[in-house]
Motif scaffolding. Sequence first.
Motif, PDB file in Angstrom:
ATOM      1  N   ASP A 117       3.447 -13.473   4.969  1.00 21.71           N
ATOM      2  CA  ASP A 117       2.112 -13.443   5.583  1.00 21.71           C
ATOM      3  C   ASP A 117       2.182 -13.771   7.071  1.00 21.71           C
ATOM      4  OD1 ASP A 117       0.761 -12.744   3.278  1.00 21.71           O
ATOM      5  OD2 ASP A 117       0.444 -14.834   2.664  1.00 21.71           O
ATOM      6  N   ARG A 118       2.965 -14.776   7.406  1.00 22.70           N
ATOM      7  CA  ARG A 118       3.059 -15.210   8.812  1.00 22.70           C
ATOM      8  C   ARG A 118       3.719 -14.124   9.662  1.00 22.70           C
ATOM      9  NH1 ARG A 118       3.708 -20.222  11.382  1.00 22.70           N
ATOM     10  NH2 ARG A 118       3.298 -19.860  13.616  1.00 22.70           N
ATOM     11  N   LEU A 119       4.789 -13.530   9.146  1.00 21.53           N
ATOM     12  CA  LEU A 119       5.456 -12.469   9.894  1.00 21.53           C
ATOM     13  C   LEU A 119       4.522 -11.266  10.053  1.00 21.53           C
ATOM     14  CD1 LEU A 119       7.899 -11.184  11.249  1.00 21.53           C
ATOM     15  CD2 LEU A 119       8.700 -10.484   8.978  1.00 21.53           C
ATOM     16  N   ALA A 120       3.809 -10.924   8.986  1.00 23.47           N
ATOM     17  CA  ALA A 120       2.887  -9.797   9.042  1.00 23.47           C
ATOM     18  C   ALA A 120       1.849  -9.992  10.141  1.00 23.47           C
ATOM     19  CB  ALA A 120       2.208  -9.600   7.686  1.00 23.47           C
ATOM     20  N   ALA A 121       1.331 -11.212  10.258  1.00 29.24           N
ATOM     21  CA  ALA A 121       0.338 -11.502  11.291  1.00 29.24           C
ATOM     22  C   ALA A 121       0.936 -11.367  12.687  1.00 29.24           C
ATOM     23  CB  ALA A 121      -0.233 -12.908  11.087  1.00 29.24           C
ATOM     24  N   ARG A 122       2.178 -11.798  12.841  1.00 30.42           N
ATOM     25  CA  ARG A 122       2.833 -11.728  14.154  1.00 30.42           C
ATOM     26  C   ARG A 122       3.063 -10.298  14.629  1.00 30.42           C
ATOM     27  NH1 ARG A 122       7.744 -16.094  14.993  1.00 30.42           N
ATOM     28  NH2 ARG A 122       6.522 -18.020  14.780  1.00 30.42           N
ATOM     29  N   VAL A 123       3.368  -9.419  13.683  1.00 26.69           N
ATOM     30  CA  VAL A 123       3.753  -8.056  14.073  1.00 26.69           C
ATOM     31  C   VAL A 123       2.645  -7.040  13.775  1.00 26.69           C
ATOM     32  CG1 VAL A 123       6.188  -8.558  13.765  1.00 26.69           C
ATOM     33  CG2 VAL A 123       4.895  -7.602  11.857  1.00 26.69           C
ATOM     34  N   SER A 124       1.478  -7.530  13.395  1.00 27.46           N
ATOM     35  CA  SER A 124       0.322  -6.657  13.135  1.00 27.46           C
ATOM     36  C   SER A 124       0.610  -5.629  12.050  1.00 27.46           C
ATOM     37  CB  SER A 124      -0.122  -5.957  14.427  1.00 27.46           C
ATOM     38  OG  SER A 124      -0.489  -6.894  15.407  1.00 27.46           O
ATOM     39  N   MET A 125       1.250  -6.079  10.981  1.00 26.06           N
ATOM     40  CA  MET A 125       1.450  -5.260   9.794  1.00 26.06           C
ATOM     41  C   MET A 125       0.785  -5.968   8.620  1.00 26.06           C
ATOM     42  SD  MET A 125       5.451  -4.078   9.867  1.00 26.06           S
ATOM     43  CE  MET A 125       6.193  -3.301  11.313  1.00 26.06           C
ATOM     44  N   SER A 126       0.533  -5.235   7.568  1.00 25.22           N
ATOM     45  CA  SER A 126      -0.001  -5.869   6.371  1.00 25.22           C
ATOM     46  C   SER A 126       1.118  -6.609   5.645  1.00 25.22           C
ATOM     47  CB  SER A 126      -0.609  -4.821   5.436  1.00 25.22           C
ATOM     48  OG  SER A 126       0.390  -3.969   4.914  1.00 25.22           O
ATOM     49  N   GLN A 127       0.739  -7.657   4.917  1.00 28.56           N
ATOM     50  CA  GLN A 127       1.747  -8.391   4.150  1.00 28.56           C
ATOM     51  C   GLN A 127       2.367  -7.500   3.090  1.00 28.56           C
ATOM     52  OE1 GLN A 127       1.755  -9.498   0.750  1.00 28.56           O
ATOM     53  NE2 GLN A 127       3.760 -10.479   1.074  1.00 28.56           N
ATOM     54  N   SER A 128       1.569  -6.591   2.545  1.00 26.93           N
ATOM     55  CA  SER A 128       2.100  -5.705   1.513  1.00 26.93           C
ATOM     56  C   SER A 128       3.161  -4.765   2.090  1.00 26.93           C
ATOM     57  CB  SER A 128       0.969  -4.901   0.868  1.00 26.93           C
ATOM     58  OG  SER A 128       0.329  -4.075   1.830  1.00 26.93           O
ATOM     59  N   LYS A 129       2.990  -4.350   3.342  1.00 27.82           N
ATOM     60  CA  LYS A 129       3.998  -3.480   3.953  1.00 27.82           C
ATOM     61  C   LYS A 129       5.293  -4.254   4.173  1.00 27.82           C
ATOM     62  CE  LYS A 129       5.011  -0.382   7.809  1.00 27.82           C
ATOM     63  NZ  LYS A 129       4.484   0.328   8.997  1.00 27.82           N
ATOM     64  N   ILE A 130       5.181  -5.488   4.656  1.00 27.31           N
ATOM     65  CA  ILE A 130       6.370  -6.321   4.828  1.00 27.31           C
ATOM     66  C   ILE A 130       7.091  -6.474   3.499  1.00 27.31           C
ATOM     67  CG2 ILE A 130       7.206  -8.642   5.360  1.00 27.31           C
ATOM     68  CD1 ILE A 130       6.461  -7.136   7.852  1.00 27.31           C
ATOM     69  N   SER A 131       6.326  -6.722   2.436  1.00 32.68           N
ATOM     70  CA  SER A 131       6.924  -6.887   1.110  1.00 32.68           C
ATOM     71  C   SER A 131       7.628  -5.612   0.657  1.00 32.68           C
ATOM     72  CB  SER A 131       5.832  -7.278   0.102  1.00 32.68           C
ATOM     73  OG  SER A 131       6.366  -7.365  -1.201  1.00 32.68           O
ATOM     74  N   ARG A 132       7.001  -4.466   0.876  1.00 35.12           N
ATOM     75  CA  ARG A 132       7.610  -3.198   0.447  1.00 35.12           C
ATOM     76  C   ARG A 132       8.870  -2.887   1.257  1.00 35.12           C
ATOM     77  NH1 ARG A 132       2.196  -1.556   0.504  1.00 35.12           N
ATOM     78  NH2 ARG A 132       2.512  -0.275   2.358  1.00 35.12           N
ATOM     79  N   ILE A 133       8.859  -3.243   2.538  1.00 33.56           N
ATOM     80  CA  ILE A 133      10.052  -3.046   3.371  1.00 33.56           C
ATOM     81  C   ILE A 133      11.200  -3.916   2.864  1.00 33.56           C
ATOM     82  CG2 ILE A 133      11.036  -3.509   5.662  1.00 33.56           C
ATOM     83  CD1 ILE A 133       8.361  -2.606   6.860  1.00 33.56           C
ATOM     84  N   GLU A 134      10.908  -5.191   2.595  1.00 38.04           N
ATOM     85  CA  GLU A 134      11.959  -6.125   2.194  1.00 38.04           C
ATOM     86  C   GLU A 134      12.476  -5.867   0.779  1.00 38.04           C
ATOM     87  OE1 GLU A 134      10.566 -10.086   2.772  1.00 38.04           O
ATOM     88  OE2 GLU A 134      10.655  -9.957   4.968  1.00 38.04           O
ATOM     89  N   SER A 135      11.670  -5.200  -0.033  1.00 39.34           N
ATOM     90  CA  SER A 135      12.122  -4.872  -1.390  1.00 39.34           C
ATOM     91  C   SER A 135      12.776  -3.499  -1.441  1.00 39.34           C
ATOM     92  CB  SER A 135      10.941  -4.921  -2.361  1.00 39.34           C
ATOM     93  OG  SER A 135       9.989  -3.920  -2.038  1.00 39.34           O
ATOM     94  N   GLY A 136      12.743  -2.771  -0.319  1.00 37.10           N
ATOM     95  CA  GLY A 136      13.358  -1.451  -0.278  1.00 37.10           C
ATOM     96  C   GLY A 136      12.489  -0.345  -0.838  1.00 37.10           C
TER      97      GLY A 136
END
Length: 282
Positions: A30-49
């Motif tokens: 959540d914190r990273l998503a806020a910093r880079v203006s992405m959704s938390q779900s997108k960060i999660s999908r990126i990190e899970s491949g």
Amino acid sequence: MLEPDKEKRDRKDLATTLRELRKAAGLSGDRLAARVSMSQSKISRIESGRILPTVADVERIIQGLESVPSKTAQDVLSLARAANVDYASWRTAARVGIWRKQAEIKALTESSSTVRHFLPIMPSGLLQTAEYARAALTPVIEGNPARDIDRAVQARLAAQDALNDESRQFRFLRTEQATRLKRAPSPVMADQLRHMCEVSQRSNVDLAILPNSALVGASPLNIFVVYDDRLVIVEVFSGEIALRDYRDVSYHLNVFDYFWQNSLVRKNAIAFLNSIAEEFMS
């Protein structure tokens, strides 16, 4: 170098590395998503491949992490660039059905607002007559895989429906060599050239011809198609390469613009095509 297994490993390694870097920085998703203006779900999908981030996405994430050493950042970006390159052989396409490839092209076209075709060898499938398409899709070189020609031709013609959407822009750039290369009997070639002239009359289609007389400082090496500013498909003898790195896309747009500026356009291009059509019939 571009085997499918390696592509999968690159994508998995990229996802794992980004997840580990975030954890090392002590940040939640959540914190990273806020910093880079992405959704938390997108960060999660990126990190899970589950989705592949663009190189620009990875740059934003690295900047958001702040503490990533320069050498590590460069390594991660190199991994992202490698993961954003796909290779598909014509053998694979033929095995699953070349007509499926035509359906994929149709879907890509329909998801784009501007499509640029650089054609130093032959006309785009979007411009081909049925007779020319049949000649182009028929294997003549040993090792070129067999295919369902009838179905492939039908799929290629069906993809041309995308031209009917006038909200979508198409730019086709051909070389004189491609125009003169005899891929089919003379009457078929003449009909193909006249068909291109007809299509170029559409309000959403621009056609240009790079004449042999043009003084150019670069070589028109490969067929490529640019979909908006997000994807380039480059054709080689054995297959095609998909490039998603924004620097690769930008470079191919520059290549396209350079040759376009040295080409015949509109009425001059049509007159040129008609003159070559007459040569084929003389």
